[in-house]
Write an enzyme that holds these catalytic residues in place. Structure first.
Site, PDB file in Angstrom:
ATOM      1  N   CYS A  20     -89.231 -20.403  36.861  1.00  0.00           N
ATOM      2  CA  CYS A  20     -89.933 -19.125  36.777  1.00  0.00           C
ATOM      3  C   CYS A  20     -89.768 -18.594  35.352  1.00  0.00           C
ATOM      4  O   CYS A  20     -89.031 -19.163  34.540  1.00  0.00           O
ATOM      5  CB  CYS A  20     -89.362 -18.129  37.780  1.00  0.00           C
ATOM      6  SG  CYS A  20     -87.630 -17.689  37.452  1.00  0.00           S
ATOM      7  N   HIS A  49     -78.705 -21.107  38.190  1.00  0.00           N
ATOM      8  CA  HIS A  49     -77.995 -21.860  39.214  1.00  0.00           C
ATOM      9  C   HIS A  49     -78.616 -23.244  39.410  1.00  0.00           C
ATOM     10  O   HIS A  49     -79.306 -23.513  40.387  1.00  0.00           O
ATOM     11  CB  HIS A  49     -77.980 -21.076  40.532  1.00  0.00           C
ATOM     12  CG  HIS A  49     -77.026 -19.933  40.510  1.00  0.00           C
ATOM     13  ND1 HIS A  49     -77.100 -18.873  41.386  1.00  0.00           N
ATOM     14  CD2 HIS A  49     -75.956 -19.667  39.709  1.00  0.00           C
ATOM     15  CE1 HIS A  49     -76.120 -18.020  41.119  1.00  0.00           C
ATOM     16  NE2 HIS A  49     -75.425 -18.489  40.109  1.00  0.00           N
ATOM     17  N   HIS A  82     -78.742 -13.742  35.870  1.00  0.00           N
ATOM     18  CA  HIS A  82     -78.479 -12.958  37.079  1.00  0.00           C
ATOM     19  C   HIS A  82     -78.024 -11.534  36.782  1.00  0.00           C
ATOM     20  O   HIS A  82     -77.948 -10.712  37.694  1.00  0.00           O
ATOM     21  CB  HIS A  82     -77.422 -13.672  37.926  1.00  0.00           C
ATOM     22  CG  HIS A  82     -77.743 -15.116  38.163  1.00  0.00           C
ATOM     23  ND1 HIS A  82     -77.110 -16.142  37.506  1.00  0.00           N
ATOM     24  CD2 HIS A  82     -78.665 -15.699  38.954  1.00  0.00           C
ATOM     25  CE1 HIS A  82     -77.616 -17.293  37.888  1.00  0.00           C
ATOM     26  NE2 HIS A  82     -78.566 -17.055  38.765  1.00  0.00           N
ATOM     27  N   CYS A 104     -82.665 -11.597  33.598  1.00  0.00           N
ATOM     28  CA  CYS A 104     -84.094 -11.595  33.912  1.00  0.00           C
ATOM     29  C   CYS A 104     -84.606 -10.152  33.910  1.00  0.00           C
ATOM     30  O   CYS A 104     -83.970  -9.268  34.509  1.00  0.00           O
ATOM     31  CB  CYS A 104     -84.327 -12.230  35.275  1.00  0.00           C
ATOM     32  SG  CYS A 104     -86.046 -12.105  35.844  1.00  0.00           S
ATOM     33  N   GLU A 134     -75.854 -11.720  41.027  1.00  0.00           N
ATOM     34  CA  GLU A 134     -76.856 -10.666  40.860  1.00  0.00           C
ATOM     35  C   GLU A 134     -76.455  -9.410  41.618  1.00  0.00           C
ATOM     36  O   GLU A 134     -76.607  -8.290  41.109  1.00  0.00           O
ATOM     37  CB  GLU A 134     -78.230 -11.157  41.334  1.00  0.00           C
ATOM     38  CG  GLU A 134     -79.319 -10.135  41.102  1.00  0.00           C
ATOM     39  CD  GLU A 134     -80.660 -10.557  41.676  1.00  0.00           C
ATOM     40  OE1 GLU A 134     -81.402  -9.662  42.146  1.00  0.00           O
ATOM     41  OE2 GLU A 134     -80.965 -11.752  41.664  1.00  0.00           O
ATOM     42  N   SER A 230     -77.917 -22.065  44.490  1.00  0.00           N
ATOM     43  CA  SER A 230     -79.169 -21.373  44.168  1.00  0.00           C
ATOM     44  C   SER A 230     -79.706 -20.671  45.400  1.00  0.00           C
ATOM     45  O   SER A 230     -80.166 -21.310  46.353  1.00  0.00           O
ATOM     46  CB  SER A 230     -80.207 -22.372  43.640  1.00  0.00           C
ATOM     47  OG  SER A 230     -81.495 -21.792  43.597  1.00  0.00           O
ATOM     48  N   SER A 231     -79.648 -19.352  45.390  1.00  0.00           N
ATOM     49  CA  SER A 231     -80.090 -18.580  46.543  1.00  0.00           C
ATOM     50  C   SER A 231     -81.556 -18.839  46.863  1.00  0.00           C
ATOM     51  O   SER A 231     -81.926 -19.092  48.018  1.00  0.00           O
ATOM     52  CB  SER A 231     -79.875 -17.078  46.278  1.00  0.00           C
ATOM     53  OG  SER A 231     -80.382 -16.299  47.333  1.00  0.00           O
ATOM     54  N   SER A 275     -85.057 -22.501  39.415  1.00  0.00           N
ATOM     55  CA  SER A 275     -84.233 -22.892  38.264  1.00  0.00           C
ATOM     56  C   SER A 275     -84.190 -24.410  38.090  1.00  0.00           C
ATOM     57  O   SER A 275     -83.259 -24.940  37.487  1.00  0.00           O
ATOM     58  CB  SER A 275     -82.815 -22.329  38.423  1.00  0.00           C
ATOM     59  OG  SER A 275     -82.270 -22.671  39.686  1.00  0.00           O
TER      60      SER A 275
END
Length: 322
Positions: A20, A49, A82, A104, A134, A230-231, A275
Site C-alpha cells: 500500500c 510487518h 505503525h 503512515c 499501532e 501482519s494484522s 506489506s
C-alpha cells in the site's frame, strides 16, 4: 464476473494486493536514508510487518531495535509505519537522536483524532488488538481517555466515565466486517456513541478485503502471502474463509506452501498483505505452475492510485543535498 473453467487448474490473483502507499513510503524512507546518510540506519521496531522486507533492509545496513535506548546517542532512527506514542519522540529527543518519522499518514490521522477528542474530554473506545504497535502509538496520544476494545468480545467489559461522551476509533488494519459488528455492539451499550469524522480502517485494508472476497467465492483454496505478525494479512485469511473459500492459509513465501493443500483443488486464489513485495507473490505463482496451475487470471476489484510523499525530514535533507 469471474469466468468459470472447472476442467482446468487455475489461479485467481486478487488486485489490488501487496504494497500500500504507506508501506511503500516507509520502506523507501529507510532505503533513502541509507543512500543519503550511509549505514547504519537504526529502525525502531519492524519498519513494516514482513520478515522478507526486514531481512532485505538489514542486508543493506538497517539495524532494527525494539526501543530508542538501544540506539547510540546522536544516531539516526526511523520510526515505523505503525506510529509511535509522544513519549517515544521525547525519549529520542533526550538522546539527541535524528528522527525520521515514517508513520503512515492514515495512522497519523487516527492519532490526531485521538488528541482532538481527548481535548474535548471524550472517552475514546479504540477498537484494535492489544499489544499491536499501532494501538500502542494511538493510545499513547491520550492514555487517560483511551479504552481498548479488542474485537466484539471486548465490548461487554468496557467501562466509561460518561456514556453520553464516547467516541470510537479503530486500528487501520482490522477486518471491516468484524469492526462493523464491534461498533454495532458498542452502540447497543452506548447509544450516544459518536463515529469518527472519517473511516479509520485504511483504504488499502478495505480494498484488499474486497478483492479477496471476490476471488474467494470461486476458490477452493486461498493462499495469502504475508507474515504472521501482519494484522492485515491475517485478516485476509479470515475474510477469505468467511466469503466462501473452502480453506485459506497464510504463508511468508512459496516455501511454506504445503502441497497436500492442493489435493482435489481446481481453483486457487492468491493475494498478499499490504506489506508484501510482489516478488513473493510471483514465487507462489511459480510454485503453483509447477503443480499444474498454469491458467492465471488477475481479478481487479478496485483501482488504486494513492501515493504518499516521503517523510518531511528526508525531503528537506534530500533537497539540501541536491
Amino acid at each position: 464476473m469471474i469466468s468459470q473453467t472447472t476442467e482446468t487448474k487455475r489461479v485467481l490473483v486478487a488486485k489490488p494486493r501487496g504494497y500500500c502507499a504507506g508501506v511503500d513510503r516507509a520502506v523507501q524512507a529507510v532505503e533513502k536514508a541509507l543512500e543519503r546518510y550511509g549505514a547504519p540506519i537504526y529502525v525502531r521496531k519492524q519498519i513494516v510487518h514482513n520478515t522478507h522486507v526486514v531481512k532485505t533492509l538489514e542486508e543493506r545496513g538497517a539495524v532494527f531495535v525494539e526501543e530508542t535506548d538501544e540506539v547510540p546517542e546522536g544516531a539516526i532512527v526511523v520510526f515505523s509505519a505503525h506510529g509511535v506514542a509522544p513519549a517515544v519522540h521525547e525519549e529520542a529527543a533526550a538522546r539527541s537522536l535524528k528522527t525520521i518519522d515514517a508513520t503512515c499518514p492514515l495512522v497519523t490521522k487516527v492519532h490526531n483524532e485521538a488528541k482532538r477528542f481527548a481535548a474535548s474530554d471524550y472517552d475514546i473506545l479504540l477498537i484494535g488488538h492489544e499489544g499491536h504497535e499501532e494501538v500502542e502509538g494511538t493510545a499513547g496520544e491520550a492514555p487517560r481517555h483511551v479504552r481498548l476494545v479488542d474485537g466484539p468480545e471486548g465490548v461487554a467489559s468496557v467501562q466509561v466515565r460518561d456514556p453520553e461522551r464516547v467516541v470510537w476509533l479503530s486500528q487501520t488494519t482490522l477486518s471491516v466486517d468484524e469492526t462493523t459488528d464491534t461498533v454495532a455492539r458498542l452502540r447497543d451499550r452506548f447509544p450516544a456513541l459518536i463515529d469518527p469524522p472519517s473511516d479509520d480502517i485504511c483504504y488499502a485494508t478495505q480494498n484488499r478485503q474486497i478483492a479477496v472476497k471476490e476471488i474467494a467465492r470461486e476458490s477452493d483454496l486461498v493462499i495469502v502471502v504475508g507474515s504472521t505478525n501482519s494484522s492485515n494479512s491475517k485478516r485476509l485469511v479470515e475474510v477469505a474463509k468467511d466469503a466462501g473459500a473452502r480453506a485459506s492459509y497464510l504463508v511468508d513465501d512459496a516455501g511454506q506452501i504445503d502441497d497436500t493443500w492442493l489435493a482435489d483443488v481446481t481453483t486457487v486464489g492468491v493475494t498478499s498483505g499490504a506489506s508484501v513485495p510482489e516478488s513473493l507473490v510471483e514465487g507462489v505463482l511459480t510454485h503453483l505452475a509447477a503443480h499444474g496451475y498454469t491458467t492465471v487470471e488477475e481479478v481487479e476489484s478496485v483501482e488504486e492510485s494513492v501515493r504518499f510523499a516521503l517523510p518531511h525530514e528526508l525531503r528537506r535533507d534530500l533537497r539540501a543535498s541536491s
